[in-house]
Structure formats: structure tokens, C-alpha cells
Design a protein around this motif. Structure first.
Motif, PDB file in Angstrom:
ATOM      1  N   GLN A 124      41.900 -34.440  -1.443  1.00  0.00           N
ATOM      2  CA  GLN A 124      41.334 -33.534  -2.448  1.00  0.00           C
ATOM      3  C   GLN A 124      41.555 -32.060  -2.112  1.00  0.00           C
ATOM      4  OE1 GLN A 124      37.253 -34.448  -3.595  1.00  0.00           O
ATOM      5  NE2 GLN A 124      37.598 -36.609  -3.187  1.00  0.00           N
ATOM      6  N   HIS A 137      33.591 -39.116  -1.850  1.00  0.00           N
ATOM      7  CA  HIS A 137      33.874 -39.091  -3.288  1.00  0.00           C
ATOM      8  C   HIS A 137      34.168 -37.666  -3.746  1.00  0.00           C
ATOM      9  CE1 HIS A 137      33.652 -40.033  -7.532  1.00  0.00           C
ATOM     10  NE2 HIS A 137      32.730 -39.108  -7.693  1.00  0.00           N
ATOM     11  N   SER A 138      33.431 -36.711  -3.201  1.00  0.00           N
ATOM     12  CA  SER A 138      33.625 -35.299  -3.545  1.00  0.00           C
ATOM     13  C   SER A 138      33.736 -34.489  -2.261  1.00  0.00           C
ATOM     14  CB  SER A 138      32.466 -34.781  -4.410  1.00  0.00           C
ATOM     15  OG  SER A 138      32.533 -33.370  -4.538  1.00  0.00           O
ATOM     16  N   LYS A 156      34.349 -31.344  -2.037  1.00  0.00           N
ATOM     17  CA  LYS A 156      33.629 -30.085  -2.259  1.00  0.00           C
ATOM     18  C   LYS A 156      32.176 -30.205  -1.837  1.00  0.00           C
ATOM     19  CE  LYS A 156      32.217 -27.064  -6.099  1.00  0.00           C
ATOM     20  NZ  LYS A 156      32.311 -26.846  -7.565  1.00  0.00           N
ATOM     21  N   HIS A 157      31.530 -31.308  -2.228  1.00  0.00           N
ATOM     22  CA  HIS A 157      30.130 -31.524  -1.878  1.00  0.00           C
ATOM     23  C   HIS A 157      29.968 -31.780  -0.389  1.00  0.00           C
ATOM     24  CE1 HIS A 157      26.521 -34.035  -1.275  1.00  0.00           C
ATOM     25  NE2 HIS A 157      25.979 -33.197  -2.137  1.00  0.00           N
ATOM     26  N   GLU A 158      30.846 -32.601   0.191  1.00  0.00           N
ATOM     27  CA  GLU A 158      30.711 -32.923   1.614  1.00  0.00           C
ATOM     28  C   GLU A 158      30.864 -31.677   2.483  1.00  0.00           C
ATOM     29  OE1 GLU A 158      29.702 -35.737   2.842  1.00  0.00           O
ATOM     30  OE2 GLU A 158      29.675 -36.750   0.916  1.00  0.00           O
ATOM     31  N   SER A 166      26.466 -28.848  -9.298  1.00  0.00           N
ATOM     32  CA  SER A 166      26.758 -30.065 -10.061  1.00  0.00           C
ATOM     33  C   SER A 166      25.487 -30.796 -10.483  1.00  0.00           C
ATOM     34  CB  SER A 166      27.634 -31.006  -9.228  1.00  0.00           C
ATOM     35  OG  SER A 166      26.982 -31.344  -8.013  1.00  0.00           O
ATOM     36  N   THR A 214      36.640 -25.361  -1.507  1.00  0.00           N
ATOM     37  CA  THR A 214      37.767 -26.142  -2.028  1.00  0.00           C
ATOM     38  C   THR A 214      38.079 -25.782  -3.469  1.00  0.00           C
ATOM     39  OG1 THR A 214      36.277 -27.923  -2.687  1.00  0.00           O
ATOM     40  CG2 THR A 214      37.342 -28.112  -0.534  1.00  0.00           C
ATOM     41  N   THR A 215      37.209 -25.020  -4.132  1.00  0.00           N
ATOM     42  CA  THR A 215      37.412 -24.749  -5.559  1.00  0.00           C
ATOM     43  C   THR A 215      37.370 -23.261  -5.888  1.00  0.00           C
ATOM     44  OG1 THR A 215      35.047 -25.105  -5.895  1.00  0.00           O
ATOM     45  CG2 THR A 215      36.498 -26.964  -6.324  1.00  0.00           C
TER      46      THR A 215
END
Length: 342
Positions: A84, A122-123, A125-127, A222, A304-305
Motif C-alpha cells: 500500500q 487492511h489499512s 495508513k491506520h496501522e 475515517s 501514506t496519503t
């Protein structure tokens, strides 16, 4: 020589093997230092940047890059580079994010470590939003005299360690059931899980070590604050669970901790202020305002974003001040008079 026999450059976006001068697949094996590093950093954290590994373990960053590049490629596959991260336009200019792969787990088990395989996040960004600040706190603690860091199942009582999900905290939630033409509140047991793992930071104070313990909740813009869907995870539900855990002393009965603070990370300063407003709402009653002491708030970039670069690994999140609602800012490096009561 025909062009079919030439070795070609191999991007780090692929797992294809690199070739030796004789066109054989280049093999790599973990060292004793790798095993030590993985047990310390890659088992507890599902995502970690290479420059953070280097900050903890030392060594030359270029040599480490070559070593981990080889370890991640076929047929070695001891670590993997999170796919990702390549979605960002300047991802190749950032330190690579790694996780532990199957052969890495096998190597740790062979070395005598008890580990369970975890799927890729799964994400990412969240981790990273919880991994990176906690890694920074841990790094800062290792570099600061008089500060200790402890985490994971090893700091829990045996009865909790032996549970299938030791980090899942028992709570009771109030849900609304429709009964005829009425809405009936009902108390329903459940479990609450923070992001990551519980950890403690010990501070030398007047000849003794005073420990404070923490759970982290990360929201990369989110999750809503509230939702009509009572099964949906929201910031408000995390806060309500935390209030239940504090009020009923679950942190002591489940974790064996003398205290427990909840840290909320988000990349948005506006979102962070909404967190605080909601906590004021939940603790508006006079007999609940004392709970605000145990809620800490801080922004952290979702790297990451956005085009904001990840912070250089310096351990700065240990020295940062954390906001609280109607209480002085929290510091890992100092004790308030109220902290001594815990």
C-alpha cells in the motif's frame, strides 16, 4: 553475450529475485541481530519503517537497505514491503515500510520465540498512525536516562496472558432496542480493543520508579464521532468504553495496572478538537469530570496519503506534550501531583 542473459536492475516494488554475476538467485539469511530486531520490533508492530529499525538497532542505513531488500525478495521472503505504501507519488523517496513474512516467523520460532502469524494490515495508513508514534515513544524511552518502556503480553498477569485475546477488555455497553412502539435501553456485554498493545512508561521519581500505562486509539479521519449504527466502531464508542474501563477498575482486574491512560491520535487538528468536545459531552456531569484526566490527545501525520514527510526517528513523541480537557498538558517526563495518586 545475448540480451537475454544480461542482469537487469530490479525495482524495490517487486519481489522478483536479484541475480548474482552468474545469473543465480541471490540468497540471504537472517543474522542473529535480525532475529533480535524482529523479536523486539516486527513481532509487536505490524508496520515499521527501515529508518526506525536503524534508529533502534544501529548500523549504516545503505547497508541495511541492501540487506532488507535481499531478505524481502524471492526465494528468501523473510520480510515484505507493504504494497500500500507504493500508492503515494513520492513513496520511493521515503523510508520503506516493512512487515514480517512467513519465513521470518519460521526463523523466529526456530530461534525459540513464541509468535503467531498476523496477516498484512487492511489499512497501512491506520496501522502507521498508531505504530509510528508508539515506536517513537519507545525509542525516546531507550535513549532517555531514568525512563523505562514495557509492553505486550509480558506485562500482563498470567490469567490475562492465557486468554485467547488478552488485549480485548471486557466492557458493558448500553444499546437501544425497539420494543413495540418504544425504545428500550439494554445493557449488553462485549469487548473493547484498542489499536496495538498496552504499554507502560516508567519514570524515576524520588528514588522509586513511577509507572503509567497506556492504550492507543488512532483515527485517520475515517471514523465518525457518533453513529446511529450501534455496531459500528466510532470515536465516541471508544471513549464510552474507556470511561467504563476506568470507572469500574477494569484496567486493574484485567491488565493488573494501577492506572490507565488513553491516547487518541489523528492527523487532523480539527478532528482532534471534535474529540475533545465529545469527551466534554460524555463527562459533563460533575461526578464524571475527573475522568478527563485519563484522556490524552495529539496529532500525528498520516504519512501514506499526504505530502507531509514522516518524522525523522528521534524519539520526539516521548518529549511532546499531550493535550487534555480541563487538565494541564500531559508529559511522559514529569509527574503532576494528581499522577502521584495513581
Amino acid at each position: 553475450m545475448s540480451t537475454g542473459t544480461l542482469r537487469k536492475p530490479n525495482s524495490r516494488l517487486t519481489r522478483k529475485p536479484k541475480l548474482t554475476k552468474t545469473n543465480k538467485e541471490k540468497l540471504a539469511r537472517p543474522t542473529a541481530l535480525d532475529i533480535e530486531t524482529w523479536s523486539k520490533l516486527l513481532i509487536p508492530y505490524p508496520a515499521i519503517r527501515l529508518n526506525m529499525i536503524q534508529a533502534f538497532m544501529g548500523g549504516h542505513i545503505k547497508a541495511l537497505q541492501r540487506h532488507y531488500d535481499a531478505l524481502s525478495r524471492e526465494p528468501n521472503c523473510f520480510v515484505y514491503r507493504h504494497p500500500q505504501q507504493w500508492g503515494h507519488t513520492d513513496a520511493l523517496a521515503r523510508s520503506t515500510v516493512y512487515g514480517l513474512d512467513k519465513n521470518g516467523y519460521d526463523a523466529l520460532i526456530k530461534a525459540g520465540h513464541k509468535v503467531e502469524h498476523h496477516p498484512a494490515p487492511h489499512s497501512l495508513k491506520h496501522e502507521l498512525l498508531w505504530c509510528e508514534p508508539v515506536q517513537s515513544i519507545q525509542l525516546g524511552a531507550e535513549r532517555t536516562p531514568g525512563i523505562e518502556f514495557a509492553s505486550g503480553v509480558g506485562i500482563l498477569p498470567e490469567t490475562t496472558r492465557n486468554l485467547p485475546e488478552p488485549f480485548a477488555v471486557p466492557v458493558v455497553r448500553t444499546v437501544r432496542r425497539v420494543q413495540g412502539n418504544r425504545i428500550i435501553p439494554e445493557r449488553v456485554p462485549g469487548t473493547s480493543e484498542a489499536d496495538g498493545f498496552p504499554f507502560g512508561v516508567g519514570l524515576d521519581y524520588q528514588g522509586a520508579q513511577h509507572w503509567r500505562f497506556f492504550l492507543v486509539q488512532a483515527d485517520a479521519d475515517s471514523e465518525g464521532i457518533e453513529s446511529e449504527d450501534q455496531t459500528k466502531a466510532t470515536v465516541g464508542r471508544h471513549m464510552t468504553d474507556a470511561i467504563y474501563i476506568i470507572e469500574n477498575g477494569i484496567y486493574e482486574s484485567h491488565f493488573g495496572f494501577p492506572n490507565l491512560y488513553f491516547i487518541f491520535f489523528t492527523p487532523s487538528a480539527v478532528h482532534l478538537e471534535n474529540f475533545k468536545k465529545h469527551l466534554r459531552k460524555l463527562t459533563a456531569a460533575e461526578d464524571k469530570k475527573w475522568l478527563r484526566k485519563y484522556f490524552l490527545f495529539h496529532t500525528f501525520p498520516a504519512t501514506t496519503t499526504t505530502y507531509e514527510r514522516p518524522p525523522v526517528p528521534t524519539g520526539h513523541m516521548l518529549t511532546e506534550k499531550y493535550d487534555r480537557v480541563d487538565y494541564p498538558q500531559f508529559s511522559f517526563l514529569t509527574l503532576d501531583p494528581d499522577d502521584l495518586e495513581d
